[in-house]
Design an enzyme around this catalytic site. Structure first.
Site, PDB file in Angstrom:
ATOM      1  N   TYR A  46       0.830  -1.261   0.277  1.00  0.00           N
ATOM      2  CA  TYR A  46      -0.761  -0.502   0.406  1.00  0.00           C
ATOM      3  C   TYR A  46       0.878   1.268  -0.162  1.00  0.00           C
ATOM      4  O   TYR A  46       1.667   1.028  -0.565  1.00  0.00           O
ATOM      5  CB  TYR A  46      -1.044   0.545   1.560  1.00  0.00           C
ATOM      6  CG  TYR A  46      -1.991   1.046   1.197  1.00  0.00           C
ATOM      7  CD1 TYR A  46      -3.016   0.920  -0.034  1.00  0.00           C
ATOM      8  CD2 TYR A  46      -2.351   2.012   2.504  1.00  0.00           C
ATOM      9  CE1 TYR A  46      -4.494   1.314  -0.786  1.00  0.00           C
ATOM     10  CE2 TYR A  46      -3.268   2.558   2.186  1.00  0.00           C
ATOM     11  CZ  TYR A  46      -4.640   2.749   0.016  1.00  0.00           C
ATOM     12  OH  TYR A  46      -5.637   3.097   0.200  1.00  0.00           O
ATOM     13  N   LYS A 101     -20.792 -20.732  -8.654  1.00  0.00           N
ATOM     14  CA  LYS A 101     -20.106 -20.176 -10.069  1.00  0.00           C
ATOM     15  C   LYS A 101     -18.636 -19.769  -9.776  1.00  0.00           C
ATOM     16  O   LYS A 101     -17.336 -20.067 -10.607  1.00  0.00           O
ATOM     17  CB  LYS A 101     -20.692 -19.638 -10.756  1.00  0.00           C
ATOM     18  CG  LYS A 101     -20.541 -19.683 -12.466  1.00  0.00           C
ATOM     19  CD  LYS A 101     -21.254 -20.618 -13.363  1.00  0.00           C
ATOM     20  CE  LYS A 101     -20.785 -20.446 -14.322  1.00  0.00           C
ATOM     21  NZ  LYS A 101     -21.856 -21.039 -15.480  1.00  0.00           N
TER      22      LYS A 101
END
Length: 521
Positions: A46, A101
């Site tokens: 970060y 899925k």
């Protein structure tokens, strides 16, 4: 697998709820992929380190694939308007399906997924939302969107986005059923161009199937299509533009009348619309794909008891030849992502069809049969579609799709070495697979002779077949030759290897030598 007709539905429903409710919630999760145990790691992950790749991507947009996970991230997107056999249940209620899925993408092709449920029924607004979030993803899988909106949404997004995108309910079904059709027509001894096909259902999946069948060689005029209001004929005024292609001249016919003499019935409609009496009027060696779920257009056992020559597939896992989209979509996206394709075109779909069809004709690995508790599995009427847990699918289909993308000019990152690429695909299946592959490759580099006793047993014969066909070793079978050959014929195992019968007259000198050696020891 457990049959729907035999299981306790009350207990099954409870088990399904308990499965989904168990901690941690959901079926997919986000995990860190970079080191993060020190202050330095965090400063790179970060601020301030993250600013550097941001500036690189701003300057060179294509490097987003180098510095982020975009290239292995697919969005599974739905508005919940046509969920499985449940219908229009809404975006939030569709979330378990979309998570499921995502799980399939991950376990079969190592593709990361965000499931996104959009509470929007207006097609243009839905398209705007998808376009707005598209920069996050390397590909988009549209799911469970009702027709006719599904056609319009997919077409516009394909035109306006330059990443792999597919409505799986349409094209996944079309790809797998096309692979099954190629093999079923071979078993029937019929040419695709001669097939007369009746399709029960005229929604998005049915249209996609018909379109792909035509690309394979089926004549458009040989396809008859029915929806809930009857046969698609030119005099009807309620047809969509995409349906008009399959509207026939002439008078309206009933399903019973239209099916007479046809070679194939494709069911994408509702259960039990195909009666035994209708099946009896079809041509010799009729091909029946009864794909309604959970109740097929004709019951499997009813069909095979009605006609012994029927070549049958369903959408259910508890019967042979399941037309299951999981045979296609993980690997189609895998190949498309790996070459950074700008879409999923017809060439890529056809490549997937051929790869899946060809795989079913090859000897089935022992691991696949163990997964399904099947002793023997060979190409034929009860096996003409690969099983979902066949781990060869990731290499065969992904490679075929990637190559088709390259050949058709839509690959932004062509693959130079397909042998290396195949190993990379196999590495995605885990460390155990990699270790086994290393040992197999080492054995292939210098194969040894291996003697297998009790060679009349199925497991021994299957092991010999694998060793022989994969070049791992030179097997020698021990046992009564006549009986071994009888068993080989029974199990469909054809290998040209030595068979030695220790009890035969020819081995008398060897037996004496062996006895002497044992005595000396």
């Amino acid at each position: 697998m457990m049959s729907n007709t035999n299981r306790d539905e009350i207990n099954f429903k409870k088990a399904a709820l308990d499965y989904h409710k168990a901690e941690p919630k959901g079926k997919i999760e986000v995990v860190p992929s970079k080191p993060h145990s020190s202050q330095r790691d965090l400063s790179l992950a970060y601020s301030p380190g993250v600013a550097i790749p941001c500036l690189e991507i701003e300057k060179y947009p294509e490097t987003v694939y180098d510095y982020t996970g975009k290239g292995n991230l697919v969005a599974v997107i739905s508005n919940g308007t046509a969920v499985l056999g449940l219908g229009d249940i809404g975006a939030e209620a569709s979330k378990p399906v979309m998570e499921g899925k995502g799980l399939l993408f991950k376990i079969f092709a190592d593709i990361n997924v965000f499931d996104i449920e959009i509470d929007e029924r207006d097609p243009d607004k839905f398209i705007d939302i998808v376009k707005g979030i598209a920069p996050t993803f390397g590909g988009i899988n549209l799911e469970d969107i009702k027709a006719p909106e599904a056609f319009y949404i997919e077409q516009r997004l394909k035109e306006e986005l330059k990443i792999p995108l597919m409505h799986d309910d349409q094209h996944g079904t079309a790809i797998i059923s096309s692979a099954a059709l190629i093999n079923a027509s071979d078993l029937a001894g019929k040419q695709l161009s001669d097939l007369r096909i009746l399709i029960s259902g005229a929604g998005s999946a049915a249209i996609a199937c018909a379109n792909l069948y035509v690309l394979l060689g089926v004549k458009e005029e040989n396809i008859t299509m029915f929806d809930k209001d009857g046969m698609l004929i030119q005099s009807r005024t309620d047809l969509l533009d995409l349906q008009k292609r399959y509207a026939r001249a002439g008078e309206q016919k009933t399903l019973t009348e239209a099916i007479k003499g046809t070679d194939m019935f494709l069911g994408l409609s509702i259960g039990n619309v195909l009666t035994p009496e209708m099946l009896l009027t079809m041509a010799n060696d009729p091909i029946v794909f009864a794909m309604a779920n959970p109740t097929p257009e004709i019951d499997y056992n009813v069909a095979i008891n009605t006609r012994k020559d029927v070549i049958l597939a369903t959408g259910r896992s508890d019967y042979p030849n399941q037309v299951n989209n999981v045979l296609g979509f993980p690997y189609i996206f895998r190949g498309a992502l790996d070459v950074q394709a700008t879409g999923i075109n017809e060439a890529m779909k056809l490549a997937a069809v051929k790869a899946i069809a060809d795989l079913a004709k090859e000897p089935v690995p022992e691991a696949v049969m163990l997964a399904y508790n099947i002793k023997n599995l060979n190409f034929g009427r009860e096996y003409f579609i690969p099983k979902p847990f066949d781990n060869r699918l990731i290499t065969r289909v992904s490679k075929a799709v990637a190559k088709a993308a390259m050949d058709s000019g839509i690959a932004r990152k062509p693959i130079d070495d397909f042998e290396t690429y195949e190993n990379q695909l196999l590495d995605r299946m885990g460390r155990d697979e990699k270790l086994i592959r290393i040992m197999q490759n080492r054995a292939r580099s210098n194969p040894k002779r291996v003697t297998l006793g009790n060679a009349e047993e199925y497991n021994v014969l299957k092991a010999a077949q694998i060793l022989y066909e994969e070049g791992i070793a030179y097997p020698i079978l021990l046992g009564e030759e006549k009986y071994i050959r009888k068993q080989m014929k029974k199990f469909g195992i054809e290998i040209d290897v030595p068979i030695i019968d220790p009890a035969s007259e020819e081995q008398e000198d060897k037996r004496k030598e062996y006895r002497q050696t044992l005595w000396t020891l």
